[in-house]
Design a protein around this motif. Structure first.
Motif, PDB file in Angstrom:
ATOM      1  N   SER A 109       0.828  -1.200   0.000  1.00 41.63           N
ATOM      2  CA  SER A 109       0.000   0.000   0.000  1.00 41.63           C
ATOM      3  C   SER A 109       0.870   1.261   0.000  1.00 41.63           C
ATOM      4  N   ALA A 110       0.311   2.351  -0.511  1.00 37.38           N
ATOM      5  CA  ALA A 110       1.052   3.618  -0.507  1.00 37.38           C
ATOM      6  C   ALA A 110       0.800   4.417   0.774  1.00 37.38           C
ATOM      7  N   THR A 111      -0.088   3.936   1.636  1.00 35.52           N
ATOM      8  CA  THR A 111      -0.262   4.620   2.940  1.00 35.52           C
ATOM      9  C   THR A 111      -0.190   3.598   4.072  1.00 35.52           C
ATOM     10  N   GLU A 112       0.273   4.080   5.225  1.00 33.33           N
ATOM     11  CA  GLU A 112       0.411   3.207   6.396  1.00 33.33           C
ATOM     12  C   GLU A 112      -0.959   2.731   6.878  1.00 33.33           C
ATOM     13  N   SER A 113      -1.952   3.639   6.895  1.00 37.77           N
ATOM     14  CA  SER A 113      -3.263   3.245   7.429  1.00 37.77           C
ATOM     15  C   SER A 113      -3.885   2.139   6.586  1.00 37.77           C
ATOM     16  N   PHE A 114      -3.815   2.290   5.260  1.00 39.00           N
ATOM     17  CA  PHE A 114      -4.418   1.257   4.411  1.00 39.00           C
ATOM     18  C   PHE A 114      -3.667  -0.060   4.555  1.00 39.00           C
ATOM     19  N   SER A 115      -2.341   0.020   4.692  1.00 42.14           N
ATOM     20  CA  SER A 115      -1.540  -1.188   4.860  1.00 42.14           C
ATOM     21  C   SER A 115      -1.987  -1.936   6.127  1.00 42.14           C
ATOM     22  N   ASN A 118      -5.550  -3.392   5.639  1.00 36.83           N
ATOM     23  CA  ASN A 118      -5.670  -4.449   4.625  1.00 36.83           C
ATOM     24  C   ASN A 118      -4.879  -5.687   5.001  1.00 36.83           C
ATOM     25  N   ILE A 119      -3.630  -5.473   5.426  1.00 33.83           N
ATOM     26  CA  ILE A 119      -2.776  -6.659   5.630  1.00 33.83           C
ATOM     27  C   ILE A 119      -2.128  -6.695   7.014  1.00 33.83           C
ATOM     28  N   ASN A 120      -2.610  -5.826   7.918  1.00 36.26           N
ATOM     29  CA  ASN A 120      -2.219  -5.926   9.325  1.00 36.26           C
ATOM     30  C   ASN A 120      -0.722  -5.713   9.569  1.00 36.26           C
ATOM     31  N   CYS A 121      -0.100  -4.872   8.765  1.00 37.06           N
ATOM     32  CA  CYS A 121       1.314  -4.559   9.022  1.00 37.06           C
ATOM     33  C   CYS A 121       1.670  -3.234   8.339  1.00 37.06           C
ATOM     34  N   SER A 122       2.860  -2.710   8.685  1.00 33.24           N
ATOM     35  CA  SER A 122       3.307  -1.444   8.078  1.00 33.24           C
ATOM     36  C   SER A 122       3.775  -1.706   6.643  1.00 33.24           C
ATOM     37  N   ILE A 123       4.038  -0.621   5.912  1.00 38.11           N
ATOM     38  CA  ILE A 123       4.535  -0.774   4.534  1.00 38.11           C
ATOM     39  C   ILE A 123       5.892  -1.495   4.574  1.00 38.11           C
ATOM     40  N   VAL A 150      -3.972   2.314  -3.261  1.00 38.20           N
ATOM     41  CA  VAL A 150      -4.281   3.709  -2.891  1.00 38.20           C
ATOM     42  C   VAL A 150      -3.261   4.728  -3.429  1.00 38.20           C
ATOM     43  N   CYS A 151      -2.913   4.570  -4.700  1.00 36.70           N
ATOM     44  CA  CYS A 151      -1.902   5.456  -5.308  1.00 36.70           C
ATOM     45  C   CYS A 151      -2.411   6.889  -5.510  1.00 36.70           C
ATOM     46  N   PHE A 152      -3.719   7.078  -5.530  1.00 38.38           N
ATOM     47  CA  PHE A 152      -4.252   8.419  -5.815  1.00 38.38           C
ATOM     48  C   PHE A 152      -5.067   8.991  -4.652  1.00 38.38           C
ATOM     49  N   GLY A 153      -5.312   8.158  -3.658  1.00 39.51           N
ATOM     50  CA  GLY A 153      -6.115   8.621  -2.533  1.00 39.51           C
ATOM     51  C   GLY A 153      -6.417   7.448  -1.630  1.00 39.51           C
ATOM     52  N   CYS A 154      -6.454   7.748  -0.309  1.00 40.28           N
ATOM     53  CA  CYS A 154      -6.634   6.688   0.690  1.00 40.28           C
ATOM     54  C   CYS A 154      -7.914   6.974   1.474  1.00 40.28           C
ATOM     55  N   PRO A 155      -8.712   5.946   1.743  1.00 40.89           N
ATOM     56  CA  PRO A 155      -9.952   6.212   2.494  1.00 40.89           C
ATOM     57  C   PRO A 155      -9.688   6.665   3.922  1.00 40.89           C
ATOM     58  N   TYR A 156      -8.486   6.464   4.429  1.00 39.82           N
ATOM     59  CA  TYR A 156      -8.170   6.836   5.812  1.00 39.82           C
ATOM     60  C   TYR A 156      -7.309   8.102   5.892  1.00 39.82           C
ATOM     61  N   GLU A 157      -6.417   8.304   4.893  1.00 38.37           N
ATOM     62  CA  GLU A 157      -5.460   9.431   4.975  1.00 38.37           C
ATOM     63  C   GLU A 157      -5.704  10.525   3.937  1.00 38.37           C
ATOM     64  N   SER A 181       1.188  -2.993 -10.938  1.00 39.52           N
ATOM     65  CA  SER A 181      -0.155  -2.508 -11.223  1.00 39.52           C
ATOM     66  C   SER A 181      -0.477  -1.363 -10.259  1.00 39.52           C
ATOM     67  N   ILE A 182      -0.843  -0.243 -10.854  1.00 44.41           N
ATOM     68  CA  ILE A 182      -1.039   0.989 -10.082  1.00 44.41           C
ATOM     69  C   ILE A 182      -2.512   1.084  -9.678  1.00 44.41           C
ATOM     70  N   GLY A 183      -2.765   0.947  -8.374  1.00 41.16           N
ATOM     71  CA  GLY A 183      -4.144   0.850  -7.911  1.00 41.16           C
ATOM     72  C   GLY A 183      -4.765   2.185  -7.539  1.00 41.16           C
ATOM     73  N   ASP A 184      -5.902   2.469  -8.192  1.00 43.81           N
ATOM     74  CA  ASP A 184      -6.775   3.536  -7.698  1.00 43.81           C
ATOM     75  C   ASP A 184      -7.882   2.783  -6.958  1.00 43.81           C
ATOM     76  N   THR A 185      -7.547   2.362  -5.765  1.00 49.97           N
ATOM     77  CA  THR A 185      -8.349   1.414  -4.983  1.00 49.97           C
ATOM     78  C   THR A 185      -9.753   1.927  -4.699  1.00 49.97           C
ATOM     79  N   ILE A 186      -9.868   3.237  -4.482  1.00 49.31           N
ATOM     80  CA  ILE A 186     -11.182   3.788  -4.127  1.00 49.31           C
ATOM     81  C   ILE A 186     -11.737   4.658  -5.261  1.00 49.31           C
TER      82      ILE A 186
END
Ligand code: HMG
Ligand code: MG
Length: 311
Positions: A109-115, A118-123, A150-157, A181-186
């Motif tokens: 993930s590109a943000t710590e919060s999403f990481s 999503n996967i229960n750990c830091s980047i 979350v390359c373009f925006g994060c739901p948390y940050e 693969s560049i994710g625009d997750t939201i």
């Protein structure tokens, strides 16, 4: 100059189904893979080896792979179809090896919060988790793809700095993954942001190694694909019917629908090797299986049909 041909990587069986209430059986998932392959899709992400208590929809991925392998042996599915599976860590990799897949996808993930969500750990920890995965892949000649979320925006940050995305993509590239693969997750990006980031990414990674993974939450995915295509990107992740989303991205809808993307490229004369009519049939079948209308526009209304003169 980049060829005009585009590769579509089908996400329906993983990114699609992972966020749906209805859980499909292994037989239904294998049948979907069969129908997609017959329509000419030759890159399909088939499932995920993640915690089944977190993503119950992906439980049974090994069984789906086994059924698909049987279909390949029976020559019902072309041996050229490449199936990949999502793997977060060494445990997932061991499951992938046991199942006999030839391609995996790792994800960060590109943000710590999403990481964390999503996967229960830091980047940093997520990259450490890849360390045992990569030599295993190399030893077993397994291709490795990577996603950055979350390359373009994060739901948390909120907004995500481009510089951080570029650094993380560079890091994946250095690890030797064959595609990122560049994710625009939201689904927040607009074409200006796509152009700006891709221009920067192309300075650090060849365009042929970059894929676009755009969720369609705000209806921007098609224009974003077009913007990326104009900058030489030729690989796009799409989901049959527009199914899905990420369970850890509240409110995010599915990947852009495969049918809609094919319709656009077909109209532009860009080859994908996929039969849109067969895919529309698959959409109808899947809509019945899921018991609901799927979001894809083209999947629902089809192509333009002449109805005859008005009398
Ligand atoms: P964790 O809890 O941090 O792992 O999970 P752990 O190492 O602390 O282990 C805890 C327990 O989980 C242990 O079991 C492990 O064996 C088990 P216990 O000893 O307690 O019985 N475990 C596993 N079980 C099955 N498969 C595994 C696995 N690893 C550990 N691979 C983990 C970390 C990442 C596994 C977990 O947080 C998880 O599964 N999260 C779900 C992640 C996910 O699938 N998210 C959705 C897909 S990503 C996405 O959609 C974005 C993308 O589309 C791009 C975009 O749009 O941006 C790709
Ligand atoms: Mg996704």
């Amino acid at each position: 100059m980049a060829s005009s041909k585009v590769q579509i990587v089908e996400m329906g069986l993983r990114d699609g189904l992972q966020n749906e209430k209805v859980i499909l059986s292994a037989d239904q998932r294998a049948e979907l893979a069969l129908r997609l392959s017959r329509a000419g899709m030759n890159r399909i992400e088939i499932g995920a080896f993640v915690r089944p208590d977190k993503i119950p929809q992906m439980a049974g991925t090994a069984e789906v792979i086994q059924k698909v392998q049987q279909l390949v042996q029976q020559k019902n599915i072309s041996a050229k179809t490449e199936f990949s599976v999502l793997v977060p860590n060494e445990k997932g990799m061991q499951s992938a090896l046991a199942a006999g897949v030839r391609e995996i996808a790792i994800f960060a993930s590109a943000t710590e919060s999403f990481s964390q969500k999503n996967i229960n750990c830091s980047i940093k920890e997520s990259f450490q988790r890849f360390m045992p995965v990569l030599p295993l892949a190399k030893k077993n000649k397994i291709k490795v793809r990577a996603y950055l979320s979350v390359c373009f925006g994060c739901p948390y940050e909120g907004a995500v700095p481009e510089k951080r995305v570029v650094e993380l993509v560079k890091r994946f590239h250095k690890l030797g993954v064959y595609e990122i693969s560049i994710g625009d997750t939201i689904g927040v990006a607009t074409p200006g942001q796509i152009k700006s980031l891709i221009q920067k990414l192309k300075r650090v990674v060849p365009a042929r190694k970059i894929a676009g993974h755009f969720h369609d939450t705000r209806g921007m995915a098609l224009v974003n694909i077009l913007a990326a295509y104009q900058l030489g990107i030729r690989i796009f992740d799409t989901s049959i019917g527009g199914l899905g989303g990420c369970p850890y991205a509240p409110g995010a809808s599915g990947n852009v629908a495969t049918e809609d993307v094919l319709y656009m490229f077909e109209g532009m004369g860009v080859k994908t090797g996929i039969n849109l009519d067969q895919l529309i049939e698959t959409h109808k079948w899947l809509s019945g299986v899921m018991g609901k209308t799927l979001p894809s526009r083209v999947g629902n209304v089809g192509r333009l049909q002449a109805r005859g003169p008005v009398t």
